[in-house]
Scaffold this active site. Structure first.
Site, PDB file in Angstrom:
ATOM      1  CG  ASP A 163     -28.259 -35.149  -0.967  1.00  0.00           C
ATOM      2  OD1 ASP A 163     -27.265 -35.156  -1.717  1.00  0.00           O
ATOM      3  OD2 ASP A 163     -28.199 -34.805   0.236  1.00  0.00           O
ATOM      4  NE  ARG A 175      -4.934 -26.441   1.075  1.00  0.00           N
ATOM      5  CZ  ARG A 175      -4.220 -25.394   1.500  1.00  0.00           C
ATOM      6  NH1 ARG A 175      -4.587 -24.168   1.161  1.00  0.00           N
ATOM      7  NH2 ARG A 175      -3.161 -25.570   2.262  1.00  0.00           N
ATOM      8  CD  GLU A 228     -22.611 -33.083   0.698  1.00  0.00           C
ATOM      9  OE1 GLU A 228     -21.706 -32.760   1.494  1.00  0.00           O
ATOM     10  OE2 GLU A 228     -23.563 -32.317   0.413  1.00  0.00           O
ATOM     11  CD  GLU A 229     -26.504 -30.505   0.900  1.00  0.00           C
ATOM     12  OE1 GLU A 229     -26.033 -30.107   1.975  1.00  0.00           O
ATOM     13  OE2 GLU A 229     -26.254 -29.962  -0.180  1.00  0.00           O
TER      14      GLU A 229
END
Length: 396
Positions: free
Chosen positions: A84, A181, A141-142
């Site tokens: 998106d 990480r 996702e936004e």
């Protein structure tokens, strides 16, 4: 599978030219959350042309491609890209700039989609691995949690897997530098709103009014104390105010009856997330009560913290080192302040998320700004990373 370097892929000039044209085409035609119909059609068509089995409809516009290796193996992994765009008016002046007013690929999801399609193409041409790869092309996702919606629609029921991986470009970082990480990597992203309500009144006679502006101001000033006095020094958290609304611009002589203060809260552990919610509400009430004003908190938990699992980070780091060199990989990167809905996937399946440098130096436009553009030089690096990750995961 042999290790793949970006230079190996760059030598296939037709492949890189094709992917670059695809990325710039996607950039020219941005689609926002749950409206990625054209993008999904392109993804599905290209996967089908590769001979990859496709499934559509999860999350509305989501696409999942499935490819089995030619060697026997039971392990199943998933690779995810987001599709998106954002509601931003582009100001890059590029020849392939957005043709859709008010929308642009200001976060590089056009590049993420392209890199995963490139990896799918290479893997489909020679599926020399043991097991199965699912290629997840995710909508929204936004801010709207497309990953959560795909999961609710049955993503991991239909496509169970042993590990899931994602990546995101990182402007200003050196081109191809990989950061990740184990454990918490990106923050939970929550939205809060406090509504202070009184009677309001005439600005010339505040003694006759119940004024919500005073406790609202005290509350805003006090918020920093939650971080400095409530959150342990060994933890990280952020509370920011992003919106204040009260009264009418044309009526400065009226004390408003209501003040709304909205903001964001970021944290990395469930206990700290709970602490922030409780403390914001408590501070608001304590500021309001002496003034005879009510305070009501609305706290919306949006994206959970993104937590990588150790074994999968190790595989991702190994793949990155093969792709870009050991000196270009930081396996103990600092905590990232942003949020990512890939976190919903990591709540269900072990996995790892990496940031990958988009280059262009310290003056490069950052994501979510009108002048941002994905760096096409990252395409072969991202494809190489995906290919080497599959090799690391499905070697036997």
């Amino acid at each position: 599978m042999p290790h793949i370097t970006p230079d190996t892929l760059r030598n296939d000039s037709a492949f890189i030219t094709r992917l670059t044209a695809l990325r710039q085409d996607l950039h020219r035609h941005p689609e926002t959350a749950f409206e990625e119909h054209r993008t999904a059609d392109i993804v599905a068509r290209r996967l089908a042309e590769m001979g990859i089995e496709i499934h559509r409809g999860l999350g509305g516009t989501g696409v999942v491609g499935t490819l089995k290796g030619k060697r026997p193996g039971q392990r199943v992994i998933a690779l995810r890209a987001d599709m998106d765009a954002l509601f931003i008016e582009e100001q890059t002046g590029l020849p392939y700039a957005s043709e859709v007013p008010g929308k642009m690929h200001a976060c590089g999801h056009d590049g993420h989609t392209t890199m995963l399609l490139g990896a799918a193409e290479k893997l489909a041409a020679d599926p020399d691995f043991a097991g199965t790869v699912h290629f997840i092309f995710q909508p929204a996702e936004e801010g709207l949690g497309g990953a959560r919606v795909m999961i609710e629609d049955g993503l991991f029921d239909l496509f169970p897997c042993d590990a899931v991986y994602g990546l995101h470009n990182a402007p200003k970082e050196p081109l191809g530098r990989v950061l990740t990480r184990p454990g918490p990597f990106m923050s939970a992203g929550d939205t809060w709103e406090v509504i202070f309500e009184g009677s309001g009144g005439h600005g010339a006679m505040p003694h006759t009014a119940t004024d919500p502006t005073v406790p609202a101001g005290q509350f805003i000033a006090a918020l920093a104390q939650i971080i400095s006095r409530k959150v342990p020094a060994t933890d990280s958290a952020v509370i920011s105010v992003g919106h204040i609304a009260a009264g009418d611009y044309m009526s400065p002589n009226i004390i408003p009856a209501k003040v709304v203060v909205r903001g964001t809260a970021r944290s990395y552990r469930p206990q700290i997330r709970d602490l922030l919610e409780q403390s914001i509400g408590s501070f608001a009430e304590h500021c309001a009560a002496p003034h005879g004003v009510s305070a009501r908190l609305i706290y919306t938990r949006r994206y959970p913290p993104l937590v990588n699992t150790g074994a999968e980070v190790s595989r991702a780091v190994a793949a990155a080192r093969v792709s870009v060199g050991e000196n270009m990989v930081d396996p103990k990167a600092p905590l990232a302040g942003g949020s990512e809905d890939f976190s919903f996937m990591l709540e269900k399946v072990p996995g790892a998320y990496v940031m990958m440098g988009n280059g262009d130096g310290p003056e490069a436009a950052f994501v979510h700004t009108p002048k941002y553009d994905f760096n096409d030089a990252l395409i072969p690096i991202g494809v190489a990373y995906w290919l080497n990750l599959v090799a690391a995961e499905l070697a036997a």
